[in-house]
Design a protein around this motif. Structure first.
Motif, short mmCIF file in Angstrom:
data_model
loop_
_atom_site.label_atom_id
_atom_site.label_comp_id
_atom_site.label_asym_id
_atom_site.label_seq_id
_atom_site.Cartn_x
_atom_site.Cartn_y
_atom_site.Cartn_z
N VAL A 72 -26.02 29.76 1.35
CA VAL A 72 -25.74 29.99 0.01
C VAL A 72 -25.11 31.48 0.35
O VAL A 72 -25.52 32.32 1.08
CB VAL A 72 -26.75 30.11 -1.06
CG1 VAL A 72 -27.78 31.11 -0.93
CG2 VAL A 72 -26.17 30.13 -2.58
N SER A 73 -24.10 31.96 -0.63
CA SER A 73 -23.63 33.27 -0.67
C SER A 73 -23.16 33.93 -1.79
O SER A 73 -22.92 33.07 -3.03
CB SER A 73 -22.30 33.24 0.27
OG SER A 73 -21.63 34.34 0.39
N ASN A 108 -15.39 28.61 10.64
CA ASN A 108 -14.10 28.35 11.31
C ASN A 108 -12.93 29.27 10.52
O ASN A 108 -13.00 29.60 9.27
CB ASN A 108 -13.66 26.95 11.17
CG ASN A 108 -14.33 26.01 12.11
OD1 ASN A 108 -15.09 26.52 13.26
ND2 ASN A 108 -14.61 24.83 11.77
N LYS A 109 -11.97 29.66 11.38
CA LYS A 109 -10.83 30.49 10.96
C LYS A 109 -9.83 29.50 10.23
O LYS A 109 -9.53 28.31 10.56
CB LYS A 109 -10.03 30.92 12.08
CG LYS A 109 -8.92 31.95 11.55
CD LYS A 109 -8.37 32.76 12.70
CE LYS A 109 -7.10 33.34 12.36
NZ LYS A 109 -6.20 33.89 13.35
N VAL A 118 -13.45 38.26 0.36
CA VAL A 118 -14.80 37.65 1.21
C VAL A 118 -15.82 39.00 1.33
O VAL A 118 -15.64 39.94 1.80
CB VAL A 118 -14.20 37.17 2.60
CG1 VAL A 118 -15.62 36.56 3.11
CG2 VAL A 118 -13.31 35.97 2.33
N LEU A 119 -16.92 38.62 0.69
CA LEU A 119 -17.98 39.36 0.99
C LEU A 119 -18.51 39.53 2.09
O LEU A 119 -19.09 40.71 2.63
CB LEU A 119 -19.09 39.20 -0.21
CG LEU A 119 -18.75 39.02 -1.79
CD1 LEU A 119 -19.74 38.72 -2.49
CD2 LEU A 119 -17.94 40.56 -2.16
N ASN A 120 -18.93 38.67 2.84
CA ASN A 120 -19.52 38.64 4.22
C ASN A 120 -18.43 38.24 5.09
O ASN A 120 -18.08 37.16 5.39
CB ASN A 120 -20.67 37.22 4.16
CG ASN A 120 -21.60 37.75 3.24
OD1 ASN A 120 -21.99 38.73 3.05
ND2 ASN A 120 -22.18 36.45 2.43
N LYS A 121 -18.15 39.20 6.23
CA LYS A 121 -17.15 39.03 7.15
C LYS A 121 -17.30 40.05 8.22
O LYS A 121 -18.14 40.96 8.01
CB LYS A 121 -15.75 39.14 6.56
CG LYS A 121 -15.52 40.66 6.00
CD LYS A 121 -14.17 40.66 5.10
CE LYS A 121 -13.88 42.04 4.41
NZ LYS A 121 -12.89 42.23 3.71
N PHE A 130 -10.58 39.24 11.02
CA PHE A 130 -12.00 39.15 10.00
C PHE A 130 -12.26 37.63 10.46
O PHE A 130 -11.49 36.83 10.24
CB PHE A 130 -11.65 39.29 8.83
CG PHE A 130 -11.92 40.89 8.48
CD1 PHE A 130 -12.98 41.64 8.87
CD2 PHE A 130 -10.62 41.60 8.01
CE1 PHE A 130 -13.14 43.00 8.56
CE2 PHE A 130 -10.70 43.02 8.07
CZ PHE A 130 -12.04 43.55 8.11
N ARG A 131 -13.60 37.38 10.38
CA ARG A 131 -14.23 36.11 10.37
C ARG A 131 -15.07 36.03 9.13
O ARG A 131 -16.01 37.02 9.26
CB ARG A 131 -15.11 35.60 11.66
CG ARG A 131 -14.03 35.65 12.96
CD ARG A 131 -13.02 34.63 13.01
NE ARG A 131 -13.66 33.11 12.85
CZ ARG A 131 -13.79 32.41 14.13
NH1 ARG A 131 -13.37 33.11 15.28
NH2 ARG A 131 -14.30 31.38 13.89
#
Length: 142
Positions: A72-73, A108-109, A118-121, A130-131
């Motif tokens: 979850v994010s 995956n990219k 995106v908060l988590n990268k 960035f991933r």
């Protein structure tokens, strides 16, 4: 909690539970009236009546000391921030789970995906981009 006969068959019988529930109303799988984001359009109600009730069933089903892994994010919707990770930890702890740690799952990219919101990268030096990383929260039934 659901008291069905079918559910009682699984009491204290599951070794590991791995799931990625809907991210409130960010992920809309359908417009069916049974969808959690339609049944509980208010975030606090969704946490209380969907997320908590779902993981009460999971807790009931897991063996003692078994693990629940939750992908979850945190999310942003229409410039409103929802702390889904922290709210999930608080909710599962209130049920009787013990939070252990977090694993970062590299996604995956995707071609054309903008990482701006995106908060988590993290920056991947090898790919020079960035991933996206999503947390997997690890809980133990105590």
């Amino acid at each position: 909690m659901n008291e069905s006969k079918e559910l009682k068959n699984y009491e204290n019988s599951v070794d590991l539970f791995l799931t990625s529930p809907p991210y409130f109303s960010k992920e809309k799988y359908s417009n069916d009236e049974t969808q959690s984001y339609l049944k509980f359009p208010n975030y606090k109600d969704w946490v209380q009546y969907y997320l908590k009730k779902t993981f009460e069933i999971v807790h009931h089903s897991l063996k003692p000391n078994a693990y629940c892994l939750l992908n979850v994010s945190d999310i942003n919707l229409n410039e409103t921030y929802f702390p889904l990770e922290l709210d999930s930890i608080k909710t599962l702890e209130s049920i009787g789970f013990e939070y252990q740690y977090q694993i970062g799952m590299v996604m995956n990219k995707y071609i054309g995906l903008s990482y701006e919101g995106v908060l988590n990268k993290w920056w991947d030096k090898e790919s020079n981009c960035f991933r996206k990383v999503e947390p997997i929260l690890v809980f133990q039934k105590v």
